[in-house]
Design a protein around this motif. Sequence first.
Motif, mmCIF file in Angstrom:
data_model
loop_
_atom_site.group_PDB
_atom_site.id
_atom_site.type_symbol
_atom_site.label_atom_id
_atom_site.label_comp_id
_atom_site.label_asym_id
_atom_site.label_seq_id
_atom_site.Cartn_x
_atom_site.Cartn_y
_atom_site.Cartn_z
ATOM 1 N N ASP A 113 -2.412 7.510 0.432
ATOM 2 C CA ASP A 113 -3.447 8.416 0.936
ATOM 3 C C ASP A 113 -3.835 9.488 -0.067
ATOM 4 N N SER A 114 -2.852 10.066 -0.733
ATOM 5 C CA SER A 114 -3.133 11.159 -1.661
ATOM 6 C C SER A 114 -1.994 11.262 -2.662
ATOM 7 N N TYR A 115 -2.211 12.084 -3.680
ATOM 8 C CA TYR A 115 -1.161 12.299 -4.670
ATOM 9 C C TYR A 115 0.028 12.963 -3.993
ATOM 10 N N ALA A 116 1.187 12.372 -4.153
ATOM 11 C CA ALA A 116 2.396 12.884 -3.510
ATOM 12 C C ALA A 116 3.255 13.631 -4.525
ATOM 13 N N THR A 117 4.447 13.944 -4.123
ATOM 14 C CA THR A 117 5.374 14.622 -5.019
ATOM 15 C C THR A 117 5.601 13.777 -6.267
ATOM 16 N N PRO A 118 5.724 14.404 -7.439
ATOM 17 C CA PRO A 118 5.999 13.621 -8.656
ATOM 18 C C PRO A 118 7.230 12.733 -8.500
ATOM 19 N N TRP A 119 7.298 11.722 -9.359
ATOM 20 C CA TRP A 119 8.402 10.770 -9.387
ATOM 21 C C TRP A 119 8.376 9.832 -8.185
ATOM 22 N N GLU A 168 6.912 0.765 -4.761
ATOM 23 C CA GLU A 168 5.664 1.492 -4.544
ATOM 24 C C GLU A 168 4.475 0.695 -5.065
ATOM 25 N N GLY A 169 4.683 -0.070 -6.123
ATOM 26 C CA GLY A 169 3.595 -0.856 -6.694
ATOM 27 C C GLY A 169 3.123 -1.979 -5.794
ATOM 28 N N THR A 170 3.978 -2.432 -4.869
ATOM 29 C CA THR A 170 3.579 -3.533 -3.991
ATOM 30 C C THR A 170 2.470 -3.123 -3.026
ATOM 31 N N ALA A 171 2.310 -1.819 -2.800
ATOM 32 C CA ALA A 171 1.235 -1.365 -1.912
ATOM 33 C C ALA A 171 -0.125 -1.732 -2.486
ATOM 34 N N LEU A 172 -0.225 -1.704 -3.809
ATOM 35 C CA LEU A 172 -1.489 -2.058 -4.454
ATOM 36 C C LEU A 172 -1.760 -3.552 -4.333
ATOM 37 N N SER A 173 -0.735 -4.368 -4.578
ATOM 38 C CA SER A 173 -0.930 -5.817 -4.516
ATOM 39 C C SER A 173 -1.215 -6.291 -3.099
ATOM 40 N N SER A 174 -0.773 -5.538 -2.096
ATOM 41 C CA SER A 174 -1.021 -5.923 -0.704
ATOM 42 C C SER A 174 -2.369 -5.438 -0.193
ATOM 43 N N GLY A 175 -3.021 -4.569 -0.973
ATOM 44 C CA GLY A 175 -4.241 -3.954 -0.469
ATOM 45 C C GLY A 175 -5.511 -4.329 -1.196
ATOM 46 N N ILE A 176 -5.435 -5.237 -2.192
ATOM 47 C CA ILE A 176 -6.637 -5.656 -2.909
ATOM 48 C C ILE A 176 -6.701 -7.176 -2.949
ATOM 49 N N LEU A 177 -7.874 -7.695 -3.267
ATOM 50 C CA LEU A 177 -8.061 -9.139 -3.363
ATOM 51 C C LEU A 177 -7.554 -9.653 -4.707
ATOM 52 N N GLY A 178 -7.173 -10.922 -4.728
ATOM 53 C CA GLY A 178 -6.796 -11.563 -5.989
ATOM 54 C C GLY A 178 -5.465 -11.127 -6.539
ATOM 55 N N ASN A 179 -4.606 -10.584 -5.691
ATOM 56 C CA ASN A 179 -3.291 -10.167 -6.165
ATOM 57 C C ASN A 179 -2.267 -10.463 -5.082
ATOM 58 N N ASP A 206 3.476 8.989 -14.123
ATOM 59 C CA ASP A 206 3.535 8.959 -12.664
ATOM 60 C C ASP A 206 2.224 9.451 -12.059
ATOM 61 N N TYR A 207 1.672 10.509 -12.640
ATOM 62 C CA TYR A 207 0.395 11.049 -12.154
ATOM 63 C C TYR A 207 -0.713 10.003 -12.264
ATOM 64 N N ALA A 208 -0.795 9.341 -13.415
ATOM 65 C CA ALA A 208 -1.845 8.345 -13.634
ATOM 66 C C ALA A 208 -1.700 7.165 -12.682
ATOM 67 N N MET A 209 -0.471 6.718 -12.473
ATOM 68 C CA MET A 209 -0.251 5.573 -11.592
ATOM 69 C C MET A 209 -0.518 5.936 -10.137
ATOM 70 N N GLN A 210 -0.107 7.133 -9.737
ATOM 71 C CA GLN A 210 -0.392 7.563 -8.368
ATOM 72 C C GLN A 210 -1.894 7.710 -8.141
ATOM 73 N N THR A 211 -2.584 8.268 -9.126
ATOM 74 C CA THR A 211 -4.030 8.437 -8.996
ATOM 75 C C THR A 211 -4.721 7.090 -8.837
ATOM 76 N N THR A 212 -4.259 6.092 -9.578
ATOM 77 C CA THR A 212 -4.815 4.743 -9.451
ATOM 78 C C THR A 212 -4.554 4.181 -8.060
ATOM 79 N N LEU A 251 15.576 9.334 -5.700
ATOM 80 C CA LEU A 251 15.069 8.010 -5.352
ATOM 81 C C LEU A 251 13.925 8.158 -4.359
ATOM 82 N N ALA A 252 12.884 7.360 -4.545
ATOM 83 C CA ALA A 252 11.748 7.415 -3.624
ATOM 84 C C ALA A 252 12.093 6.810 -2.273
ATOM 85 N N GLY A 253 13.111 5.975 -2.236
ATOM 86 C CA GLY A 253 13.546 5.355 -0.984
ATOM 87 C C GLY A 253 14.863 4.643 -1.200
ATOM 88 N N PRO A 254 15.691 4.528 -0.168
ATOM 89 C CA PRO A 254 17.023 3.930 -0.338
ATOM 90 C C PRO A 254 17.006 2.463 -0.742
#
Length: 252
Positions: free
Chosen positions: A82-88, A104-115, A68-74, A35-38
């Motif tokens: 900050d950077s590509y982390a451990t897989p999964w 993990e996906g919420t970091a993107l919605s909190s960091g860009i406009l219009g989302n 996972d690689y593609a989503m992390q890269t995005t 798990l990435a987090g509890p």
Amino acid sequence: MDLEWAIDTSGQLRWLQARPITTLPGDLNEMDTPLAGPSHVYTRCNIGEMMPGAFCPLTASVSGYAIDYAMQTTQVVARAQDSYATPWLQVGYFYGHMFLNMTEGTALSSGILGNSLEQFSMSICGRVVDELEAKPPKPFIPKLINTIRLSSHALSAGPAIRRLGDRIAAYPIPTSRDAKHVLQQLEAGVELYCYVTLVHVRSSSRAAVGANILESYLVRNAVKNGLDEHEGQAEAARLMAGAADVERHDGR
């Protein structure tokens, strides 16, 4: 053990693979990823359409790793991490199925406009996921910069798509009798598969960027005219439902 073998052209016996007998009961969680987090929220929505059934660890280690690689890269492009982390980190493999890590996906919605967290939830699950907690929003200027970076990344997918055929054609089909050499070629194939998956995600992001802008505009317009924001969301859904030439997970 279930042993498979063959005899080559010189008459030498070759063991092809050895694995536990598949008819014996096994632990469904034996190959689970950590798990990435509890408190992280995972879902089968969206990814379950692309990978509806259970599949073996080998497929997970290739397809799951590439997604996972593609989503992390995005996320890195949009400075959501900050950077590509451990897989999964963006996806997980549990009970023989793939799951999306929505937290993990919420970091993107909190960091860009219009989302927003709500838009992100709706785009993945078709509803607002109450268990999700939004990450602290970034200031306007960083949001603007991140939005430009992500938009450029998505909108520049065209040249990458056009070069894709040549890159795939250049990949050598493993033909060596040297097992070590074949393994090295297959590893190079995984790298290519990750790149192809990233190009697919970039291409799909073009539609996502446009959809978020459209929905944000229609929601604001609905509220401005004294309507509920759900009216704006419904109008956006109606317009997008009639869109043509939309890329689907099955290629149609």
